[in-house]
Design an enzyme around this catalytic site. Structure first.
Site, PDB file in Angstrom:
ATOM      1  N   HIS A  71     -27.319  22.316  18.634  1.00  0.00           N
ATOM      2  CA  HIS A  71     -28.220  22.127  17.487  1.00  0.00           C
ATOM      3  C   HIS A  71     -28.251  20.652  17.078  1.00  0.00           C
ATOM      4  O   HIS A  71     -29.315  20.093  16.776  1.00  0.00           O
ATOM      5  CB  HIS A  71     -27.736  22.945  16.289  1.00  0.00           C
ATOM      6  CG  HIS A  71     -28.032  24.404  16.347  1.00  0.00           C
ATOM      7  ND1 HIS A  71     -29.295  24.906  16.551  1.00  0.00           N
ATOM      8  CD2 HIS A  71     -27.219  25.492  16.196  1.00  0.00           C
ATOM      9  CE1 HIS A  71     -29.254  26.231  16.526  1.00  0.00           C
ATOM     10  NE2 HIS A  71     -28.014  26.603  16.320  1.00  0.00           N
TER      11      HIS A  71
ATOM     12  N   HIS B 266     -30.424  18.599  19.185  1.00  0.00           N
ATOM     13  CA  HIS B 266     -31.832  18.865  18.867  1.00  0.00           C
ATOM     14  C   HIS B 266     -32.277  17.986  17.700  1.00  0.00           C
ATOM     15  O   HIS B 266     -33.409  17.479  17.672  1.00  0.00           O
ATOM     16  CB  HIS B 266     -31.989  20.347  18.527  1.00  0.00           C
ATOM     17  CG  HIS B 266     -33.378  20.871  18.680  1.00  0.00           C
ATOM     18  ND1 HIS B 266     -33.731  22.149  18.290  1.00  0.00           N
ATOM     19  CD2 HIS B 266     -34.514  20.321  19.155  1.00  0.00           C
ATOM     20  CE1 HIS B 266     -35.009  22.344  18.544  1.00  0.00           C
ATOM     21  NE2 HIS B 266     -35.515  21.248  19.068  1.00  0.00           N
TER      22      HIS B 266
ATOM     23  N   HIS C 118     -21.993  25.130  21.062  1.00  0.00           N
ATOM     24  CA  HIS C 118     -23.219  25.720  20.505  1.00  0.00           C
ATOM     25  C   HIS C 118     -23.754  24.876  19.350  1.00  0.00           C
ATOM     26  O   HIS C 118     -24.928  24.478  19.348  1.00  0.00           O
ATOM     27  CB  HIS C 118     -22.924  27.144  20.028  1.00  0.00           C
ATOM     28  CG  HIS C 118     -24.075  27.819  19.358  1.00  0.00           C
ATOM     29  ND1 HIS C 118     -24.832  28.783  19.965  1.00  0.00           N
ATOM     30  CD2 HIS C 118     -24.615  27.682  18.111  1.00  0.00           C
ATOM     31  CE1 HIS C 118     -25.782  29.194  19.143  1.00  0.00           C
ATOM     32  NE2 HIS C 118     -25.660  28.532  18.006  1.00  0.00           N
ATOM     33  N   GLU C 119     -22.911  24.627  18.373  1.00  0.00           N
ATOM     34  CA  GLU C 119     -23.376  23.905  17.191  1.00  0.00           C
ATOM     35  C   GLU C 119     -23.770  22.473  17.534  1.00  0.00           C
ATOM     36  O   GLU C 119     -24.684  21.910  16.929  1.00  0.00           O
ATOM     37  CB  GLU C 119     -22.318  23.934  16.087  1.00  0.00           C
ATOM     38  CG  GLU C 119     -22.049  25.317  15.513  1.00  0.00           C
ATOM     39  CD  GLU C 119     -23.296  26.013  15.004  1.00  0.00           C
ATOM     40  OE1 GLU C 119     -24.226  25.329  14.536  1.00  0.00           O
ATOM     41  OE2 GLU C 119     -23.347  27.255  15.094  1.00  0.00           O
TER      42      GLU C 119
END
Length: 704
Positions: A496, A499, A492-493
């Protein structure tokens, strides 16, 4: 992160500063770092550098803004908006590092300075957003934008900055601007106070245990970690169970002693409600009151309506409609799960009704019975370093062609932090990635990503990204074995991080993860899907002792159990999101609330008052909404879950894990930043508006 002059959104959780005035020439923030990618020179930075750097950074920034606002030449895109994008570089440098340290490696001095400077930094922002001359120039450009022949990103910048200024109060009267400034300063002070109260409350609330029998069920590794925690904290006991930021605690799965589970739950549930200096209830009520007053001043009925203006959802009504598609089926599923757990308790002649601290312990037993899956069986296959390099990084290589090289020559802010240089498929450099995975008592709870250096073609900068998590650090000599939930958090992290790493913008305001709350979690939650991709999973899920891959029979059990406990998991998040929205729907006419009474009535009002499914965060320790910039925005995790499942469906329909598919996602989503309307961006990728059906299917809910 929002703009080159507006304080980064993660840093705003903390707001900043530090220490004694010193010689600016020797201050490491006064000039750009000479390290690769302008990475922070942590070996040169002292606590005493922050305050003078902030003071000088604000002084320089305001002078830059004054020159832009008072420019005698007619306003143009270049002499106003581009000039603004170039302003505040020193302030941004100190701001980013201070935000990182106050979140991940703080101390008493930094916390004190954080509270001291919060209102000053809020006033600094107001001095920009409420500058009448500056806004007049921006408004002039905005009104003539269609005739300026701007490229799409430049046009987006005009529209974005105009909306930012309007939503910040630029159109208010001078009298109302003065009121807003005062309220902003008060809120900033209280938010900083809340963050520090909560960190202290979590540390003080850790459960101290003297009798080993009370910890029955914990593994030897977990006992060793609890013993180490007691030594580190100099606790008056042999073992310490530190508190995670959520209501439920990881140890509930293993602890067989019900009294210990209850004590640990009480420690978690009441951590910030002990009528001491760390009790946050009065603080959050004041923050809610101030936010309602600000919204009213801005002409909105409540804070939520105001703050959703620039989000993908646009309004609280849209969020409520979204919740209404989930709450009935989620709570119904949770009730079915509760009945199964109660049956398990009764089979063992427990003689008690299910309580929140029983759920995970007995749910694990039900899972074992249904799927023959034991958490203890799978953990040996999830060793943190292998998950990172052979899982998280490997998936990124398979999808995007990027590669990683560890950099041990760059200074870090804590010895557990690792640094990797990231290379594109043509071997050109992309940026740096720092990871800080282990829990510390001076680290805020949860997991997050942010930039130390933002990407911008205008400024000539490449991204320097960090991920922070809170996994239990093993005792010396022991492997760092994590749960599959922790594996998912790492993916998940890093979503980010991708991104941010793939950002390809001209302007820092629009770069990378500088997007709406209900879009920013889309790339991160999307990246979670690759954790169970067969090719990726086989590459990282190997036994830490033997190196053997996880047996297929165990892999199949994990997959089959994937839908287990989804009623609980969804309901606890819905309950937290509902609390957030209810707090921020308060109006100035609503009386000052008792926090606990408000929480009880809010959960009942939203039909989420299940006694055995408490909200993932209680109001009094809900850092996201009182300190981390997610006010009226926690729904974003569920909203973007809808986006991520729908987007992943496209991958399933088009060949899955391939470089071509990864490149398409990178080109159309990950590299776009805030350069386009979010709805259009998603539709262009998926081919239609977001559908909730894939999310419902994943959660095991009825698809309508």
């Amino acid at each position: 992160m929002k703009t080159s002059f507006k304080l980064p959104f993660i840093v705003l959780l903390a707001i900043m500063t530090s220490c004694n005035k010193g010689d600016q020439k020797s201050n490491p923030f006064s000039v750009k770092s000479k390290l690769p990618y302008q990475a922070p020179e942590f070996d040169q930075i002292k606590d005493s550098d922050f305050k003078p750097a902030f003071e000088e950074g604000m002084k320089i920034h305001l002078e830059e803004i004054r020159k832009i606002a008072d420019n005698a030449q007619a306003p143009t895109f270049e002499n106003t908006l581009v000039a603004m994008e170039k302003s505040g570089e020193m302030l941004t440098r100190v701001n980013r590092v201070f935000g990182l340290l106050t979140g991940a490696n703080t101390n008493d001095q930094l916390q004190k300075l954080q509270e001291e400077m919060a209102p000053k930094l809020s006033a600094h922002e107001d001095a920009i957003y409420l500058n009448a001359n500056l806004f007049k120039r921006i408004e002039t450009i905005y009104n003539s934008r269609t005739s300026l022949k701007l490229d799409p990103e430049s046009l987006r910048l005009v529209e974005f900055q105009y909306q930012e200024f309007v939503l910040a109060g630029a159109k208010l009267s001078d009298e109302d601007k003065s009121k807003l400034k005062k309220l902003n300063e008060q809120e900033a002070s209280l938010s900083a106070k809340f963050s520090n109260q909560l960190l202290a409350a979590a540390k003080a609330g850790a459960l101290v245990v003297n009798d080993k029998t009370e910890l029955a069920g914990l593994s030897e590794g977990e006992l060793a970690a609890a013993s180490q925690a007691a030594k580190v904290n100099k606790a008056k006991g042999n073992w310490v169970l530190s508190l995670q930021n959520t209501t439920q605690q990881p140890s509930f799965v293993q602890l067989s002693n019900r009294t210990t589970r209850q004590k640990l739950f009480d420690a978690s549930w009441n951590r910030a409600e002990r009528n001491d200096s760390n009790d946050t209830r009065k603080t959050i009520v004041e923050i809610a009151k101030i936010r309602a007053e600000k919204a009213s001043l801005m002409g909105f009925p409540n804070y939520a309506t105001w703050k959703l203006q620039d989000q993908m959802a646009k309004s609280p009504e849209a969020v409520d409609a979204f919740f209404n598609q989930l709450v009935p089926s989620a709570t119904a599923k949770a009730k079915v799960e509760a009945a199964e757990i109660q049956t398990q308790i009764d089979k063992q002649k427990g003689g008690f009704k299910l309580e929140p601290y029983d759920w995970n312990y007995y749910a694990e037993q039900v899972r074992k019975a249904k799927y023959d899956l034991d958490e203890g069986q799978v953990k040996p296959y999830f060793e943190l370093d292998k998950v990172l390099k052979n899982g998280v990084f490997y998936a990124a290589t398979q999808l995007y062609g990027i590669t990683f090289k560890e950099r041990t020559d760059l200074p870090v802010y804590q010895k557990d932090v690792k640094v990797f240089e990231v290379f594109d498929k043509d071997n050109s450099t992309i940026g740096l990635f720092y990871c800080d995975y282990f829990k510390r008592d001076n680290k805020s709870g949860g997991a997050w990503m942010d930039n130390m250096v933002g990407q911008s073609k205008l400024l000539g900068t490449k991204p320097v990204i960090f991920n922070v998590c809170n996994f239990t650090k093993p005792a010396a000599g022991q492997p760092a074995l994590i749960s599959f939930d922790d594996v998912t958090t790492m993916f998940h992290e890093f979503g980010h991080a991708l991104h941010g790493l793939f950002a390809s913008q001209q302007y820092p305001s629009l770069s990378g993860a500088n997007v709406a709350r209900d879009f920013v979690e889309f790339p991160s939650q999307f990246n979670e899907h690759w954790a169970m991709n067969p090719k990726v999973f086989k590459n990282y899920a190997v036994h830490y002792k033997t190196g053997e891959p996880m047996p297929q029979i165990l892999v199949d059990k994990i997959k089959k159990a994937g839908g287990f406990n989804q009623g609980y998991a969804l309901t606890e998040v819905l309950a937290a999101a509902a609390l957030d929205m209810q707090w921020h729907k308060l109006t100035v006419k609503d009386p000052l609330q008792d926090a606990d009474q408000f929480e009880t009535s809010a959960l009942k009002r939203t039909h989420l008052d299940l006694s055995y499914v408490p909200p993932r965060y209680r109001s009094s320790y809900f850092l996201h909404i009182w300190g981390n910039g997610y006010a009226a925005g926690y729904y974003a995790y569920l909203w973007t879950e809808m986006l991520d499942h729908d987007a992943f469906s496209w991958f399933e329909e088009n060949g899955g894990l391939t470089l071509a598919n990864g490149q398409r996602f990178r080109d159309m989503i990950l590299s776009r930043g805030n350069t386009e309307d979010y709805g259009k961006m998603f539709r262009d990728f998926r081919g239609h508006n977001p559908s909730i059906a894939p999310m419902q299917k994943y959660r095991g809910l009825p698809v309508k």
